[in-house]
Design an enzyme around this catalytic site. Structure first.
Site, PDB file in Angstrom:
ATOM      1  N   ASP A  25       0.843  -1.198   0.000  1.00  0.00           N
ATOM      2  CA  ASP A  25       0.000   0.000   0.000  1.00  0.00           C
ATOM      3  C   ASP A  25       0.881   1.253   0.000  1.00  0.00           C
ATOM      4  O   ASP A  25       2.067   1.202   0.348  1.00  0.00           O
ATOM      5  CB  ASP A  25      -0.904  -0.032   1.236  1.00  0.00           C
ATOM      6  CG  ASP A  25      -1.843   1.149   1.313  1.00  0.00           C
ATOM      7  OD1 ASP A  25      -2.333   1.603   0.265  1.00  0.00           O
ATOM      8  OD2 ASP A  25      -2.082   1.636   2.438  1.00  0.00           O
ATOM      9  N   ASP A  27      -0.429   5.068   0.990  1.00  0.00           N
ATOM     10  CA  ASP A  27      -0.711   6.085   2.004  1.00  0.00           C
ATOM     11  C   ASP A  27      -0.544   5.537   3.416  1.00  0.00           C
ATOM     12  O   ASP A  27      -1.190   4.555   3.793  1.00  0.00           O
ATOM     13  CB  ASP A  27      -2.127   6.632   1.818  1.00  0.00           C
ATOM     14  CG  ASP A  27      -2.322   7.247   0.433  1.00  0.00           C
ATOM     15  OD1 ASP A  27      -1.329   7.718  -0.148  1.00  0.00           O
ATOM     16  OD2 ASP A  27      -3.465   7.245  -0.058  1.00  0.00           O
ATOM     17  N   ASP A 156      -2.126  -0.486   5.952  1.00  0.00           N
ATOM     18  CA  ASP A 156      -2.457   0.080   7.257  1.00  0.00           C
ATOM     19  C   ASP A 156      -3.944   0.028   7.564  1.00  0.00           C
ATOM     20  O   ASP A 156      -4.350   0.283   8.703  1.00  0.00           O
ATOM     21  CB  ASP A 156      -1.989   1.536   7.337  1.00  0.00           C
ATOM     22  CG  ASP A 156      -2.738   2.434   6.358  1.00  0.00           C
ATOM     23  OD1 ASP A 156      -2.737   2.112   5.143  1.00  0.00           O
ATOM     24  OD2 ASP A 156      -3.319   3.446   6.785  1.00  0.00           O
TER      25      ASP A 156
END
Length: 219
Positions: A25, A27, A156
């Site tokens: 991922d 961000d 996250d």
């Protein structure tokens, strides 16, 4: 004696006939999204208070906000160029490079902010600048990561779900809004080798036949 990651990679290759595919991922995993968001919000809407980066309890950016706060957040997120200006998370760029050199098939897998007209192109520019053109070519931008093929997803988000049952296993990247959840995780990029080895070993099983690609033994 080989380290746990080398052992896990060898077992995976023996089982699948290929190295593992690791989806990463962007961000708050590869780049500091929240830090840039808070700074932009304060610059554009200084009269509207906002908590410091790292103090948000909910992954949902709009939970518990007033209508004025919601509009301010949306305005910031819709700003062209926003997603190209994020600072790298320490160790992330180096970790991805180490994965590639270890023979791991790495792809960036990230979700777009759909109302931002430059979000997707900004994300590709960020990957090309910080990770290089090969990783930019291996970037998947999707709202549904469950549809992306892979063995491990480093993300996250507290729960990554979608339209189908994903084939990958989640390795959480610790942030304040997911810190209490159970399951495999890494707190920062210095732990990626141990974390990835753990998930790959948990996914282990009987080796595939090298010619047919089928699992050996009884199904």
């Amino acid at each position: 004696m080989s380290d746990p990651l080398t052992h896990a990679l060898a077992l995976h290759t023996a089982k699948e006939g290929r190295p593992p595919t690791v989806l990463v991922d962007m961000d708050e995993v590869l780049c500091h999204w929240e830090k840039h968001f808070v700074a932009s919000r304060r610059r554009r809407f200084p009269h509207i208070p906002i908590a410091d980066a790292g103090n948000r309890d909910s992954f949902d950016l709009f939970t518990g906000l007033s209508e004025e706060e919601r509009r301010a957040n949306t305005t910031v997120l819709d700003e062209p160029g926003f997603f190209a200006a994020l600072e790298p998370v320490p160790g992330g760029v180096e970790a991805v490079g180490e994965m590639v050199r270890a023979g791991i098939d790495v792809a960036v897998c990230t979700s777009p902010w759909l109302s931002n007209p430059t979000c997707a192109s900004d994300k590709l520019l960020w990957v090309q600048e910080h990770l290089g053109p090969e990783l930019a070519n291996n970037t998947v931008i999707t709202r549904d990561k469950s549809r992306v093929l892979g063995d491990v997803l480093i993300d996250d988000k507290p729960e990554v779900t979608g339209a189908v049952q994903p084939q990958w296993s989640l390795l959480r990247f610790t942030r304040h809004y997911n810190r209490l959840l159970e399951g495999p995780r890494i707190d920062d990029w210095s732990q990626w080798r141990e974390g990835l080895a753990r998930v790959l070993l948990e996914r282990g099983g009987p080796p595939r036949h090298p010619a047919s690609g089928q699992l050996t033994g009884h199904g």
